[in-house]
Design a protein around this motif. Structure first.
Motif, PDB file in Angstrom:
ATOM      1  N   UNK A  30       1.256  -1.268  -0.046  1.00 37.68           N
ATOM      2  CA  UNK A  30       0.079  -0.209  -0.308  1.00 37.68           C
ATOM      3  C   UNK A  30       1.200   1.120   0.020  1.00 37.68           C
ATOM      4  N   UNK A  31       0.104   2.131  -0.066  1.00 43.18           N
ATOM      5  CA  UNK A  31       1.082   3.933  -0.169  1.00 43.18           C
ATOM      6  C   UNK A  31      -0.238   4.454  -0.372  1.00 43.18           C
ATOM      7  N   UNK A  32       0.430   5.147   0.544  1.00 41.17           N
ATOM      8  CA  UNK A  32      -0.616   6.730   1.601  1.00 41.17           C
ATOM      9  C   UNK A  32       0.272   8.003   1.368  1.00 41.17           C
ATOM     10  N   UNK A  33      -0.799   8.943   0.279  1.00 41.00           N
ATOM     11  CA  UNK A  33      -0.327  10.172  -0.250  1.00 41.00           C
ATOM     12  C   UNK A  33      -0.437  11.000   1.178  1.00 41.00           C
ATOM     13  N   UNK A  34      -1.044  11.327   1.363  1.00 42.28           N
ATOM     14  CA  UNK A  34      -1.101  11.895   2.964  1.00 42.28           C
ATOM     15  C   UNK A  34      -0.757  10.914   3.985  1.00 42.28           C
ATOM     16  N   UNK A  35      -0.081  10.991   5.150  1.00 39.01           N
ATOM     17  CA  UNK A  35      -0.431  10.343   6.293  1.00 39.01           C
ATOM     18  C   UNK A  35       0.437  11.117   7.452  1.00 39.01           C
ATOM     19  N   UNK A  36       0.304  11.271   9.055  1.00 38.08           N
ATOM     20  CA  UNK A  36       0.858  11.762   9.825  1.00 38.08           C
ATOM     21  C   UNK A  36       2.797  11.451  10.138  1.00 38.08           C
ATOM     22  N   UNK A  37       3.600  11.983  10.682  1.00 32.92           N
ATOM     23  CA  UNK A  37       5.076  11.503  11.002  1.00 32.92           C
ATOM     24  C   UNK A  37       4.853  10.403  11.729  1.00 32.92           C
ATOM     25  N   UNK A  38       5.598   9.534  11.973  1.00 25.98           N
ATOM     26  CA  UNK A  38       5.822   8.426  13.208  1.00 25.98           C
ATOM     27  C   UNK A  38       6.077   9.240  14.296  1.00 25.98           C
TER      28      UNK A  38
END
Length: 205
Positions: A30-38
């Motif tokens: 999978x690939x998420x275009x927008x996600x929060x930092x770890x």
């Protein structure tokens, strides 16, 4: 059927280079275009078929890249058989930071840890956006016995390949073909839970 062996692999690198995106692409496709930092670290697993007789369960520890979390890193890479150090080919400073991680790992683990080096965001290597020369990094990798590839978490370029290359070297170091993770870390209070949405992303690519 023989149970698969397993090994622990930690992802290290500056914030926003795409560590989480690489982990998510590898483990879940999978690939998420927008996600929060770890925050702190996140945990994923994926089983690789090394050959007809050998499969390895990879325990991926995706660490936060922000400097304020640096002091936590040794807790995550302790007991790891492998590491993937990631930099962004459009950010020359991220390569400098990656080299610092490699040096730290070599000092702590001597020759025991298999280290991969991923130049991420290959999909952005157009025009004048590239800031890191691949030939220069390849020479550095050869000098330091690193497995090097340029990757794109967004397109999937060389993602499985670099993880597989690292896993094969780990397997070759284990005569039984079933390397095991150091259990010392399992008691760490900060162990995050695995989630289907991975862990937030350090990057869009």
């Amino acid at each position: 059927m023989r149970r698969p062996g397993q090994f622990k692999m930690v992802l290290l690198g500056e914030s926003a280079v795409g560590k989480s995106s690489l982990a998510l692409r590898f483990a879940k496709g999978q690939y998420q275009e927008h996600a929060e930092s770890t925050i702190g670290a996140a945990f994923l697993t994926h089983t690789l078929q090394i050959d007809q007789d050998t499969s390895l369960k990879v325990e991926l520890w995706d660490t936060a890249g922000q400097e304020r979390y640096h002091s936590l890193a040794p807790m995550y890479y302790r007991g790891a058989q492998a590491a993937l150090v990631v930099y962004d080919i459009t950010n020359g400073e991220s390569l400098r930071r990656a080299k610092q991680w490699v040096k730290e790992l070599q000092q702590v683990n001597a020759n025991d840890m298999v280290i991969g080096l991923a130049g991420n965001k290959a999909d952005l290597a157009t025009g004048n956006r590239r800031q890191v020369d691949s030939n220069e990094v390849r020479e550095y990798a050869e000098q330091n016995d690193l497995i090097f590839m340029e990757t794109s978490a967004k397109r999937g370029d060389n993602v499985t390949e670099i993880f597989m290359s690292v896993a094969k070297v780990v397997a070759s170091k284990q005569p039984s073909g079933t390397p095991k993770t150091d259990g010392a870390f399992s008691a760490a209070k900060s162990k995050p839970k695995e989630s289907s949405g991975c862990c937030g992303s350090d990057s869009k690519t």
